[in-house]
Design a protein around this motif. Sequence first.
Motif, PDB file in Angstrom:
ATOM      1  N   ALA A 331     -28.946  -3.853   4.240  1.00  0.00           N
ATOM      2  CA  ALA A 331     -30.176  -2.715   4.488  1.00  0.00           C
ATOM      3  C   ALA A 331     -30.489  -2.981   6.410  1.00  0.00           C
ATOM      4  N   ALA A 332     -29.373  -3.679   7.015  1.00  0.00           N
ATOM      5  CA  ALA A 332     -29.198  -3.701   8.539  1.00  0.00           C
ATOM      6  C   ALA A 332     -28.813  -2.788   9.096  1.00  0.00           C
ATOM      7  N   ILE A 333     -27.897  -2.407   8.159  1.00  0.00           N
ATOM      8  CA  ILE A 333     -26.884  -1.316   8.984  1.00  0.00           C
ATOM      9  C   ILE A 333     -27.815   0.164   8.568  1.00  0.00           C
ATOM     10  N   ARG A 334     -28.334   0.771  10.256  1.00  0.00           N
ATOM     11  CA  ARG A 334     -28.815   2.289  10.691  1.00  0.00           C
ATOM     12  C   ARG A 334     -28.329   3.243  10.948  1.00  0.00           C
ATOM     13  N   ARG A 335     -27.444   2.806  11.890  1.00  0.00           N
ATOM     14  CA  ARG A 335     -26.784   3.875  12.775  1.00  0.00           C
ATOM     15  C   ARG A 335     -25.391   4.438  12.078  1.00  0.00           C
ATOM     16  N   THR A 336     -25.111   3.694  11.436  1.00  0.00           N
ATOM     17  CA  THR A 336     -24.106   4.366  10.351  1.00  0.00           C
ATOM     18  C   THR A 336     -23.629   5.116   9.457  1.00  0.00           C
ATOM     19  N   ALA A 337     -22.790   6.368   9.759  1.00  0.00           N
ATOM     20  CA  ALA A 337     -22.983   7.407   8.668  1.00  0.00           C
ATOM     21  C   ALA A 337     -22.558   6.494   7.551  1.00  0.00           C
ATOM     22  N   GLN A 353     -18.863   3.195  -9.490  1.00  0.00           N
ATOM     23  CA  GLN A 353     -19.079   2.424  -8.579  1.00  0.00           C
ATOM     24  C   GLN A 353     -18.913   1.934  -6.678  1.00  0.00           C
ATOM     25  N   THR A 354     -18.480   3.343  -6.726  1.00  0.00           N
ATOM     26  CA  THR A 354     -18.697   3.132  -5.451  1.00  0.00           C
ATOM     27  C   THR A 354     -19.397   3.766  -4.468  1.00  0.00           C
ATOM     28  N   VAL A 355     -20.322   4.510  -5.331  1.00  0.00           N
ATOM     29  CA  VAL A 355     -20.934   5.321  -4.902  1.00  0.00           C
ATOM     30  C   VAL A 355     -22.671   4.444  -5.101  1.00  0.00           C
ATOM     31  N   ALA A 356     -22.246   3.466  -5.436  1.00  0.00           N
ATOM     32  CA  ALA A 356     -23.141   2.275  -5.017  1.00  0.00           C
ATOM     33  C   ALA A 356     -23.955   1.697  -4.317  1.00  0.00           C
ATOM     34  N   ALA A 357     -22.459   1.820  -2.936  1.00  0.00           N
ATOM     35  CA  ALA A 357     -23.154   1.973  -1.495  1.00  0.00           C
ATOM     36  C   ALA A 357     -24.521   2.348  -0.829  1.00  0.00           C
ATOM     37  N   HIS A 358     -24.809   3.508  -1.781  1.00  0.00           N
ATOM     38  CA  HIS A 358     -26.033   3.816  -1.069  1.00  0.00           C
ATOM     39  C   HIS A 358     -26.742   3.389  -1.184  1.00  0.00           C
ATOM     40  N   ASP A 359     -26.741   3.075  -2.588  1.00  0.00           N
ATOM     41  CA  ASP A 359     -27.973   2.284  -3.206  1.00  0.00           C
ATOM     42  C   ASP A 359     -28.531   0.717  -1.865  1.00  0.00           C
ATOM     43  N   LEU A 360     -27.684   0.223  -1.336  1.00  0.00           N
ATOM     44  CA  LEU A 360     -27.677  -1.448  -0.988  1.00  0.00           C
ATOM     45  C   LEU A 360     -27.568  -0.505   0.730  1.00  0.00           C
ATOM     46  N   CYS A 361     -27.908   0.208   1.043  1.00  0.00           N
ATOM     47  CA  CYS A 361     -28.079   0.756   2.366  1.00  0.00           C
ATOM     48  C   CYS A 361     -29.160   1.233   2.041  1.00  0.00           C
ATOM     49  N   PRO A 362     -30.403   1.385   2.078  1.00  0.00           N
ATOM     50  CA  PRO A 362     -31.904   2.054   2.499  1.00  0.00           C
ATOM     51  C   PRO A 362     -31.711   2.196   3.969  1.00  0.00           C
ATOM     52  N   SER A 363     -31.622   1.538   5.224  1.00  0.00           N
ATOM     53  CA  SER A 363     -32.244   2.264   5.959  1.00  0.00           C
ATOM     54  C   SER A 363     -31.648   3.064   6.515  1.00  0.00           C
ATOM     55  N   ILE A 364     -29.943   3.199   6.084  1.00  0.00           N
ATOM     56  CA  ILE A 364     -29.648   4.659   6.060  1.00  0.00           C
ATOM     57  C   ILE A 364     -30.040   5.637   6.321  1.00  0.00           C
ATOM     58  N   PRO A 366     -31.337   9.600   5.150  1.00  0.00           N
ATOM     59  CA  PRO A 366     -31.033  10.421   4.097  1.00  0.00           C
ATOM     60  C   PRO A 366     -29.180  11.497   3.984  1.00  0.00           C
ATOM     61  N   TYR A 367     -29.647  11.999   6.017  1.00  0.00           N
ATOM     62  CA  TYR A 367     -28.929  13.384   6.651  1.00  0.00           C
ATOM     63  C   TYR A 367     -27.562  12.160   6.309  1.00  0.00           C
ATOM     64  N   LEU A 368     -28.009  10.755   6.637  1.00  0.00           N
ATOM     65  CA  LEU A 368     -26.286  10.333   7.219  1.00  0.00           C
ATOM     66  C   LEU A 368     -26.007   9.748   5.224  1.00  0.00           C
ATOM     67  N   LYS A 369     -26.454  10.062   4.356  1.00  0.00           N
ATOM     68  CA  LYS A 369     -25.236   9.638   2.972  1.00  0.00           C
ATOM     69  C   LYS A 369     -24.916  10.566   2.325  1.00  0.00           C
ATOM     70  N   THR A 370     -23.406  10.319   2.890  1.00  0.00           N
ATOM     71  CA  THR A 370     -22.509  11.920   1.806  1.00  0.00           C
ATOM     72  C   THR A 370     -22.125  11.016   0.242  1.00  0.00           C
ATOM     73  N   HIS A 371     -22.263  12.336  -0.905  1.00  0.00           N
ATOM     74  CA  HIS A 371     -20.865  11.326  -1.666  1.00  0.00           C
ATOM     75  C   HIS A 371     -20.459  12.675  -2.378  1.00  0.00           C
ATOM     76  N   HIS A 372     -18.761  12.418  -2.441  1.00  0.00           N
ATOM     77  CA  HIS A 372     -18.171  13.186  -3.163  1.00  0.00           C
ATOM     78  C   HIS A 372     -17.471  13.154  -4.009  1.00  0.00           C
ATOM     79  N   VAL A 373     -17.940  13.499  -5.436  1.00  0.00           N
ATOM     80  CA  VAL A 373     -16.985  12.796  -6.616  1.00  0.00           C
ATOM     81  C   VAL A 373     -15.548  14.242  -6.670  1.00  0.00           C
ATOM     82  N   GLN A 374     -14.423  13.670  -6.655  1.00  0.00           N
ATOM     83  CA  GLN A 374     -13.093  14.552  -7.044  1.00  0.00           C
ATOM     84  C   GLN A 374     -13.044  14.949  -8.139  1.00  0.00           C
ATOM     85  N   THR A 375     -12.710  15.619  -8.602  1.00  0.00           N
ATOM     86  CA  THR A 375     -12.306  16.026 -10.277  1.00  0.00           C
ATOM     87  C   THR A 375     -10.872  16.254 -10.444  1.00  0.00           C
ATOM     88  N   GLY A 376     -10.912  15.756 -11.778  1.00  0.00           N
ATOM     89  CA  GLY A 376      -8.728  16.328 -12.305  1.00  0.00           C
ATOM     90  C   GLY A 376      -8.039  15.301 -11.132  1.00  0.00           C
TER      91      GLY A 376
END
Length: 405
Positions: A331-337, A353-364, A366-376
């Motif tokens: 939660a200390a992370i604020r300025r890192t996208a 398992q990886t996207v779970a990182a977003h919930d651990l970083c509430p101080s970032i 929302p516009y600095l958070k992005t997630h991508h699931v690659q199909t196939g």
Amino acid sequence: MLYQAYQFQSDLMSPLRLMAQHLGASLWLDKTERSLVRRISAANEVISRMRLTHARPAYGITSVTVRGEEVPVTQETVLSEPFGTLLHFRKAHTGGEPHPPVLLVAPLSGHFATLLRETARTLLQDHDVYITDWHNARDVPLRKGAFALDDYIDHMIRFLAAIGPGAHVVAVCQPCVAALAATAIMAEDDHPAQPLSLTLMAGPVDCRVNPTAVNTLAIGKPIEWFEKNLISHVPLPHAGFMRRVYPGFVQLTAFMSMNPERHKQAFRHMYEHLVEGEVEQARTIQNFYDEYLAVNDLPAEFYLETVEKVFQTFDLARGVLSYRGRTVNPAAIRRTALFTVEGERDDICSVGQTVAAHDLCPSIRPYLKTHHVQTGVGHYGVFSGKKWNQQIYPRVREVIHASMG
């Protein structure tokens, strides 16, 4: 005794493989028909390739295309530690705006950092790339001390400090936990070199989510079982004699046992391509296994702590991961996208398992958070292959360049 038995068998088989290598190379290959000689030569070539090696293969990155121009690339050591080197792929200057520095964090999980060769080569098109080049623990003398999860995080912080302010981090697979922890520590300390962006690719941030066969195996035994059955002492004549390690050949055996038929079929195809004179197709398989069969021993402390804290007790996800006596606070992370990437068919680190990182970083924000699931794609397709180059990498580049301001 496990490592000693392996070393004895390796020494015993070495003359046979060497003979097969020389015989395969010396036999005349008829280019127009499938001769008996060609079959013998192909068989010997396959036998000579079915071996483990313990030295890092070459990266082989000598040039890269930048803005349509072929630019020479050289490797230089920025910082060298007993267990790892900060390696820089320096490009010749071509003018224009300087490319943003990126630290590519490689897994320490039984293979060398060269497993990310293609990842690094792709990143080099638009970035100034550094990589964590982990050493083989069996080559590190015992007097150099231990290497645990805290030491891995230490290395990340020192490497980022050596690169300087304005760097970005791309972590692949296992080190996503350490990369997130290092970023959190640096943010809490207001470290000037805390990364501008953090990309986590197919990493086990929270293994409670959608567990895979790898996760089930990890929680199926107490940590004492792993220590008793999988940890060995490095034998003579290696420089790390008597160091406790998790041997790379054990990890490789575990990986290959997950899909033995696929590997049998690959070597069968290599033989058939050689018999048919299809040299390029055979070389593609050979190059893959030259990399895949190059194994890297892990320090026992690091391996056991990773199994316990990441895969058994989920310390980071539960908010109890400690570093040098302090609790890691994402939660200390604020300025890192933050950018997370997962593969739809990943059977090692599954979706969620990886996207779970977003919930651990509430101080970032929302516009600095992005997630991508690659199909196939499966695990390796997240950071290598056509979809990495054409679909995932453009997203990574976009996040890095957007967070430079």
